[in-house]
Design a protein around this motif. Structure first.
Motif, PDB file in Angstrom:
ATOM      1  N   PRO A 130       0.817  -1.214   0.000  1.00  0.00           N
ATOM      2  CA  PRO A 130       0.000   0.000   0.000  1.00  0.00           C
ATOM      3  C   PRO A 130       0.853   1.268   0.000  1.00  0.00           C
ATOM      4  CG  PRO A 130      -0.166  -1.150   2.106  1.00  0.00           C
ATOM      5  CD  PRO A 130       0.649  -2.008   1.210  1.00  0.00           C
ATOM      6  N   SER A 131       0.256   2.349  -0.415  1.00  0.00           N
ATOM      7  CA  SER A 131       0.967   3.636  -0.506  1.00  0.00           C
ATOM      8  C   SER A 131       1.528   4.069   0.833  1.00  0.00           C
ATOM      9  CB  SER A 131       0.037   4.718  -1.039  1.00  0.00           C
ATOM     10  OG  SER A 131      -0.352   4.424  -2.349  1.00  0.00           O
ATOM     11  N   TRP A 132       0.803   3.849   1.925  1.00  0.00           N
ATOM     12  CA  TRP A 132       1.298   4.259   3.235  1.00  0.00           C
ATOM     13  C   TRP A 132       2.581   3.518   3.580  1.00  0.00           C
ATOM     14  CZ3 TRP A 132       2.060   0.545   6.829  1.00  0.00           C
ATOM     15  CH2 TRP A 132       1.307  -0.634   6.735  1.00  0.00           C
ATOM     16  N   TYR A 133       2.723   2.273   3.100  1.00  0.00           N
ATOM     17  CA  TYR A 133       3.932   1.492   3.358  1.00  0.00           C
ATOM     18  C   TYR A 133       5.129   2.124   2.656  1.00  0.00           C
ATOM     19  CZ  TYR A 133       6.680  -2.714   4.212  1.00  0.00           C
ATOM     20  OH  TYR A 133       7.630  -3.593   4.641  1.00  0.00           O
ATOM     21  N   TRP A 134       4.934   2.493   1.385  1.00  0.00           N
ATOM     22  CA  TRP A 134       6.012   3.141   0.632  1.00  0.00           C
ATOM     23  C   TRP A 134       6.343   4.499   1.237  1.00  0.00           C
ATOM     24  CZ3 TRP A 134       9.022   0.318  -2.061  1.00  0.00           C
ATOM     25  CH2 TRP A 134       8.537  -0.823  -2.693  1.00  0.00           C
ATOM     26  N   GLY A 135       5.333   5.212   1.719  1.00  0.00           N
ATOM     27  CA  GLY A 135       5.577   6.485   2.394  1.00  0.00           C
ATOM     28  C   GLY A 135       6.395   6.294   3.658  1.00  0.00           C
ATOM     29  N   GLY A 136       6.058   5.279   4.435  1.00  0.00           N
ATOM     30  CA  GLY A 136       6.827   4.967   5.648  1.00  0.00           C
ATOM     31  C   GLY A 136       8.253   4.566   5.336  1.00  0.00           C
ATOM     32  N   LEU A 137       8.430   3.785   4.273  1.00  0.00           N
ATOM     33  CA  LEU A 137       9.780   3.390   3.863  1.00  0.00           C
ATOM     34  C   LEU A 137      10.590   4.609   3.436  1.00  0.00           C
ATOM     35  CD1 LEU A 137      11.756   1.030   3.288  1.00  0.00           C
ATOM     36  CD2 LEU A 137      10.877   1.032   0.950  1.00  0.00           C
ATOM     37  N   THR A 138       9.952   5.522   2.720  1.00  0.00           N
ATOM     38  CA  THR A 138      10.640   6.743   2.278  1.00  0.00           C
ATOM     39  C   THR A 138      11.041   7.597   3.478  1.00  0.00           C
ATOM     40  OG1 THR A 138       9.402   6.713   0.209  1.00  0.00           O
ATOM     41  CG2 THR A 138      10.412   8.803   0.843  1.00  0.00           C
ATOM     42  N   VAL A 139      10.148   7.773   4.426  1.00  0.00           N
ATOM     43  CA  VAL A 139      10.459   8.563   5.625  1.00  0.00           C
ATOM     44  C   VAL A 139      11.577   7.885   6.422  1.00  0.00           C
ATOM     45  CG1 VAL A 139       9.553   9.340   7.860  1.00  0.00           C
ATOM     46  CG2 VAL A 139       8.210   9.668   5.781  1.00  0.00           C
ATOM     47  N   GLY A 140      11.478   6.573   6.603  1.00  0.00           N
ATOM     48  CA  GLY A 140      12.495   5.840   7.362  1.00  0.00           C
ATOM     49  C   GLY A 140      13.874   5.914   6.730  1.00  0.00           C
ATOM     50  N   THR A 141      13.943   5.705   5.419  1.00  0.00           N
ATOM     51  CA  THR A 141      15.248   5.780   4.760  1.00  0.00           C
ATOM     52  C   THR A 141      15.754   7.216   4.733  1.00  0.00           C
ATOM     53  OG1 THR A 141      14.173   5.845   2.591  1.00  0.00           O
ATOM     54  CG2 THR A 141      14.976   3.712   3.339  1.00  0.00           C
ATOM     55  N   GLY A 142      14.855   8.185   4.643  1.00  0.00           N
ATOM     56  CA  GLY A 142      15.275   9.591   4.702  1.00  0.00           C
ATOM     57  C   GLY A 142      15.871   9.934   6.059  1.00  0.00           C
ATOM     58  N   LEU A 143      15.211   9.494   7.136  1.00  0.00           N
ATOM     59  CA  LEU A 143      15.747   9.730   8.474  1.00  0.00           C
ATOM     60  C   LEU A 143      17.080   9.016   8.677  1.00  0.00           C
ATOM     61  CD1 LEU A 143      12.478   9.494  10.624  1.00  0.00           C
ATOM     62  CD2 LEU A 143      13.811  11.548  10.078  1.00  0.00           C
ATOM     63  N   GLY A 144      17.186   7.794   8.151  1.00  0.00           N
ATOM     64  CA  GLY A 144      18.453   7.065   8.236  1.00  0.00           C
ATOM     65  C   GLY A 144      19.567   7.781   7.499  1.00  0.00           C
ATOM     66  N   THR A 145      19.250   8.340   6.342  1.00  0.00           N
ATOM     67  CA  THR A 145      20.242   9.074   5.563  1.00  0.00           C
ATOM     68  C   THR A 145      20.692  10.337   6.304  1.00  0.00           C
ATOM     69  OG1 THR A 145      19.290   8.231   3.521  1.00  0.00           O
ATOM     70  CG2 THR A 145      20.670  10.201   3.343  1.00  0.00           C
ATOM     71  N   VAL A 146      19.762  11.054   6.890  1.00  0.00           N
ATOM     72  CA  VAL A 146      20.112  12.245   7.681  1.00  0.00           C
ATOM     73  C   VAL A 146      21.004  11.848   8.856  1.00  0.00           C
ATOM     74  CG1 VAL A 146      19.159  14.026   9.209  1.00  0.00           C
ATOM     75  CG2 VAL A 146      18.111  13.593   6.985  1.00  0.00           C
ATOM     76  N   PHE A 147      20.672  10.758   9.531  1.00  0.00           N
ATOM     77  CA  PHE A 147      21.463  10.287  10.669  1.00  0.00           C
ATOM     78  C   PHE A 147      22.885   9.923  10.237  1.00  0.00           C
ATOM     79  CE2 PHE A 147      22.581   6.770  13.686  1.00  0.00           C
ATOM     80  CZ  PHE A 147      22.778   7.571  14.794  1.00  0.00           C
ATOM     81  N   VAL A 148      23.014   9.207   9.131  1.00  0.00           N
ATOM     82  CA  VAL A 148      24.345   8.824   8.643  1.00  0.00           C
ATOM     83  C   VAL A 148      25.166  10.051   8.269  1.00  0.00           C
ATOM     84  CG1 VAL A 148      25.539   7.688   6.721  1.00  0.00           C
ATOM     85  CG2 VAL A 148      23.726   6.488   7.937  1.00  0.00           C
TER      86      VAL A 148
END
Length: 186
Positions: A130-148
């Motif tokens: 579902p779209s919400w899953y892809w949105g969550g994945l995008t937010v999660g990987t974005g936060l991970g990228t900022v953290f790195v």
């Protein structure tokens, strides 16, 4: 009871079961409440990119976690990726930035990259997410990228040393989690 929002009169248990069977076997009814627009099927290329990148990240995070555990168990231990004063995991692992949330940062890496590998396998299996899953994945990987990137900044400008988990001198580069092209830094 209600069927498709309409009240249904039931006179007997057999009538009730017959109406349920008719509703279940009705080909004109949608299979799920999710509309086709709310579910997206990713391309196999997306799955393979997530799998390769997730596996590389998972491998590096696992190596760093093992090195951190060994360093905690023996403070005199010199991590295998400590090559020089500039390329030194030991000096980076002993700073407060290495345990930002009160536990070793590689634990976050192992969990996050394991999640990416799981998503990759799900996508490669052909599942529609579902779209919400892809949105969550995008937010999660974005936060991970900022953290790195924050960790890279801290390593370069505050700590003054780098922790190259790919530069493990105790095993051949053929099995390290990063490409051999990164050796030029040495």
């Amino acid at each position: 009871f209600f069927l498709d929002g309409e009240p249904v009169q039931v006179t007997s248990a057999e009538d009730f079961l017959a109406q349920i069977d008719a509703a279940v076997n009705d080909e004109s009814r949608p299979v799920s409440d999710a509309s086709p627009q709310s579910e997206k099927r990713a391309s196999p290329t997306t799955g393979w990119v997530l799998l390769v990148c997730g596996w590389i990240g998972l491998s590096a995070a696992f190596v760093l976690l093992v090195e951190k555990i060994r360093l905690v168990a023996d403070p005199a231990y010199v991590p295998s990726c400590s090559i020089s004063p500039l390329l030194s995991c030991g000096s980076v692992m002993s700073t407060p930035q290495a345990e930002l949330l009160g536990f070793p940062n590689p634990i976050l890496g192992v969990a996050g990259f394991a999640a990416l590998v799981t998503v990759a396998v799900t996508v490669l299996s052909g599942a529609r997410l579902p779209s919400w899953y892809w949105g969550g994945l995008t937010v999660g990987t974005g936060l991970g990228t900022v953290f790195v990137h924050w960790l890279i900044f801290q390593s370069l400008y505050r700590i003054g040393a780098l922790c190259p988990s790919w530069a493990n001198r105790r095993r051949p580069m053929a099995v390290t989690p990063a490409p051999n092209a990164l050796l030029w830094i040495e």
